[in-house]
Enzyme design. Structure first.
Site, PDB file in Angstrom:
ATOM      1  N   LYS A   1     -31.166 -13.142  44.619  1.00 17.82           N
ATOM      2  CA  LYS A   1     -30.895 -11.850  45.251  1.00 17.82           C
ATOM      3  C   LYS A   1     -32.177 -11.044  45.437  1.00 17.82           C
ATOM      4  CE  LYS A   1     -27.126  -9.700  44.054  1.00 17.82           C
ATOM      5  NZ  LYS A   1     -26.120  -8.884  43.318  1.00 17.82           N
TER       6      LYS A   1
ATOM      7  N   GLY B   1     -23.316 -12.594  39.998  1.00 11.77           N
ATOM      8  CA  GLY B   1     -23.750 -13.971  40.187  1.00 11.77           C
ATOM      9  C   GLY B   1     -22.666 -14.993  39.894  1.00 11.77           C
ATOM     10  N   ARG B   2     -21.926 -14.783  38.806  1.00  5.92           N
ATOM     11  CA  ARG B   2     -20.914 -15.762  38.418  1.00  5.92           C
ATOM     12  C   ARG B   2     -19.672 -15.679  39.306  1.00  5.92           C
ATOM     13  NH1 ARG B   2     -21.889 -11.915  34.758  1.00  5.92           N
ATOM     14  NH2 ARG B   2     -20.258 -10.518  34.007  1.00  5.92           N
TER      15      ARG B   2
ATOM     16  N   GLU C   1     -19.782 -15.188  29.850  1.00  4.41           N
ATOM     17  CA  GLU C   1     -20.720 -14.153  30.280  1.00  4.41           C
ATOM     18  C   GLU C   1     -19.985 -12.865  30.611  1.00  4.41           C
ATOM     19  OE1 GLU C   1     -24.650 -15.064  32.409  1.00  4.41           O
ATOM     20  OE2 GLU C   1     -23.428 -14.250  34.031  1.00  4.41           O
TER      21      GLU C   1
ATOM     22  N   HIS D   1     -10.836 -39.257  24.207  1.00  2.00           N
ATOM     23  CA  HIS D   1     -11.661 -40.145  23.395  1.00  2.00           C
ATOM     24  C   HIS D   1     -12.927 -39.437  22.924  1.00  2.00           C
ATOM     25  CE1 HIS D   1      -9.204 -43.714  24.321  1.00  2.00           C
ATOM     26  NE2 HIS D   1      -9.002 -43.106  25.478  1.00  2.00           N
TER      27      HIS D   1
ATOM     28  N   LYS E   1     -34.944 -13.677  27.887  1.00  2.00           N
ATOM     29  CA  LYS E   1     -35.841 -13.816  29.041  1.00  2.00           C
ATOM     30  C   LYS E   1     -37.088 -12.961  28.880  1.00  2.00           C
ATOM     31  CE  LYS E   1     -32.917 -12.968  32.441  1.00  2.00           C
ATOM     32  NZ  LYS E   1     -32.385 -12.871  33.817  1.00  2.00           N
TER      33      LYS E   1
END
Length: 582
Positions: free
Chosen positions: A209, A269-270, A356, A387, A512
């Site tokens: 963005k 974003g998500r 999030e 399994h 970050k």
């Protein structure tokens, strides 16, 4: 007032203690109860009768929804109010798939015409690329697309792409084309993505963005260097496009601003797979007509979520079930179990979307919550998961499960002489696993089967483990959109009731910011020989150990790629140093 301070919450706490005395064997024997817990919308069947709840529980959860003003909060989202309070933004991913004639306001402005302006631009551009009228620097058709993005810019589009790869119409539309996603800054990801691709036939879509996302921009610079190594710097404008709002930085990067596709601050974003973030690369691969069906599926659930009564509203029911399991029965995890290999990337996307969104510790007003929010989401397609981790969910921790099945397979197989088709065999497990979790197996049943007494504790299944089943008629692009929107809105319902902001993500920022300081230290250590300073003992020790390894920065500095990813006549590829650990 926090939702936990309401009478509705208190009554449910008391009610939950009574539910502990009931077993699903008893609850499932009540056919009227089971019938009331099966809901159908547009061919999608939701069966939540294997939840540890009674009809009274459901009514009490509706009371909790009323106490939390759920309907008013849903209306605020659809009307464009700034429900993302910490960032002062509307939450309008619903506008990304609205019909052209819809009116959805943000700050008094109808955003739908802008959305359709971008969609029309994507259709025109993707049609030209797919038809071969828009070509690369050498005149070759652009048959391969690499989409660079991270988080929601990666997981959502990857989920949809993986699900469409085997859908017959989409598969036919994608014939002769390849779509790959580059997210991780690990150079191994670059090597894998570029393997077998040629610069002259590759188009790169950079999704950021602000055009400043650290991981995405490093990968973008890496692929720019890869392209220019074979085609020269002037080729960037023909081989790279952007999904961004920062036209200045896009132009400075070398991308033609006319080949930039916008999205907006009111798209998280998500939640962005139905924006240019997902629609552009998916349209390049499958054609806009296929992707538009996906958007129509999303829109059908948007409309259902906004208008359907709570008793028949799939996202609301699912959200309330999650609230019940997390906040009242004390089950913090959820397994997402699609019995369809095409949905193998669904759980990873929902994992980000859910964790999030709802992994918060304070209310909208900033008050520390006395209750936990969010779910620990994980999953794997059946029967692979059986399994892997089903041992734990059958005889270990109680983990509520979402079973997702498909009536009609995308790729049916039947072998002569077999009792059932391959898909029927898969679905036999879909039906059986939910009952196995609910009913379990008692010591008496085991003794009746002559199981040795010493093995009975090991072979006993307690049952009473909640699950729900979602049965989809098929897995087309349209139904895929419906499935995604159901889970998007389910997660919003949970956040609305818990009283948190499901649309910010401040928790991803601290790591970050600390990484930027580490980056500077590594740079100084590599280039100036500076020792590691200013970190705690543990981090200093780890970094010093790491820096003992020989630098992977060539001397003198130049672009360096994994062998095989650059043309052999490029001077840089002739450098065949091996960067061994020393």
């Amino acid at each position: 007032m926090l939702i936990s301070e309401t009478e509705a919450w208190g009554h449910l706490k008391i009610h939950a203690a009574g539910i502990e005395k009931l077993h699903l064997r008893e609850l499932m024997a009540d056919e009227a109860r089971c019938l009331s817990m099966i809901v159908d919308f547009d061919g999608i069947l939701l069966d939540y009768s294997r939840q540890r709840m009674t009809q009274e529980t459901v009514q009490m959860l509706f009371g909790l929804a009323k106490a939390s003003h759920l309907k008013e909060k849903i209306n605020k989202m659809f009307s464009g109010e700034h429900i993302n309070g910490t960032e002062n933004r509307s939450v309008l991913h619903i506008a990304l798939r609205a019909s052209r004639e819809s009116v959805i306001l943000s700050d008094g402005k109808n955003v739908v015409p802008e959305v359709w302006g971008v969609l029309d631009k994507i259709k025109l551009f993707s049609d030209k690329v797919r038809e071969g009228s828009l070509v690369g620097a050498t005149g070759k058709t652009l048959t391969d697309v690499v989409a660079i993005g991270i988080g929601g810019s990666f997981l959502g589009p990857l989920f949809v792409h993986t699900a469409l790869q085997t859908e017959p119409m989409a598969k036919q539309a994608a014939k002769g084309r390849r779509l790959r996603f580059l997210a991780n800054i690990d150079p191994i990801d670059v090597a894998r993505v570029l393997d077998g691709l040629k610069q002259e036939s590759t188009l790169v879509v950079v999704v950021s963005k602000t055009f400043t996302t650290a991981e995405t921009m490093l990968n973008a610079r890496t692929l720019r260097a890869w392209i220019t190594s074979a085609l020269g710097p002037e080729a960037v404008a023909k081989h790279m496009v952007a999904v961004s709002t920062n036209l200045k930085l896009v132009k400075e990067f070398g991308i033609d601003p006319n080949n930039t596709f916008a999205f907006w601050d009111w798209v998280g974003g998500r939640y962005s797979v139905s924006s240019a973030v997902g629609v552009l690369p998916l349209s390049l691969q499958y054609g806009f007509s296929v992707v538009s069906k996906f958007l129509e599926g999303c829109q059908s659930i948007d409309d259902h979520f906004e208008k359907a009564p709570f008793e028949k509203n799939l996202p609301v029911l699912l959200g309330l079930i999650s609230i019940w399991n997390v906040s009242f029965l004390g089950h913090p995890a959820r397994a997402i179990l699609p019995y369809c290999q095409a949905l193998e990337k669904f759980a990873p996307h929902i994992q980000q979307l859910s964790m999030e969104s709802n992994g918060k510790g304070v209310s909208m007003e900033g008050a520390v919550l006395p209750y936990e929010t969010g779910e620990i989401d994980f999953g794997e397609p059946g029967t692979n998961g059986q399994h892997s981790f089903y041992q734990l969910i059958h005889q270990g921790r109680v983990i509520p499960c979402d079973f997702i099945g498909i009536v009609k397979s995308q790729q049916p197989v039947y072998l002569k002489g077999e009792a059932v088709s391959n898909h029927d065999e898969l679905m036999s497990n879909f039906f059986a696993q939910a009952d196995a979790l609910a009913y379990g197996k008692t010591p008496e049943e085991l003794r009746h089967e002559s199981v040795p007494e010493r093995l009975i504790p090991h072979k006993m299944f307690s049952g009473n483990r909640p699950s729900l089943s979602i049965l989809l008629p098929s897995l087309t692009a349209y139904i895929l959109g419906q499935l995604l929107a159901i889970y998007e809105h389910r997660i919003a319902v949970q956040g609305f009731i818990w009283g948190i902001n499901s649309f910010d993500q401040w928790g991803v920022e601290l790591g970050k910011s600390l990484a930027s300081r580490v980056r500077m230290q590594i740079h100084q250590s590599r280039t100036e020989g500076k020792s590691v300073e200013g970190f705690n003992y543990s981090t200093s020790t780890l970094m010093t150990h790491y820096l003992k390894g020989k630098s992977t920065i060539p001397d003198p500095p130049h672009d360096h790629f994994p062998l095989g990813n650059l043309p052999l006549n490029n001077a840089d590829i002739l450098l065949k140093e091996t960067f061994e650990y020393s």
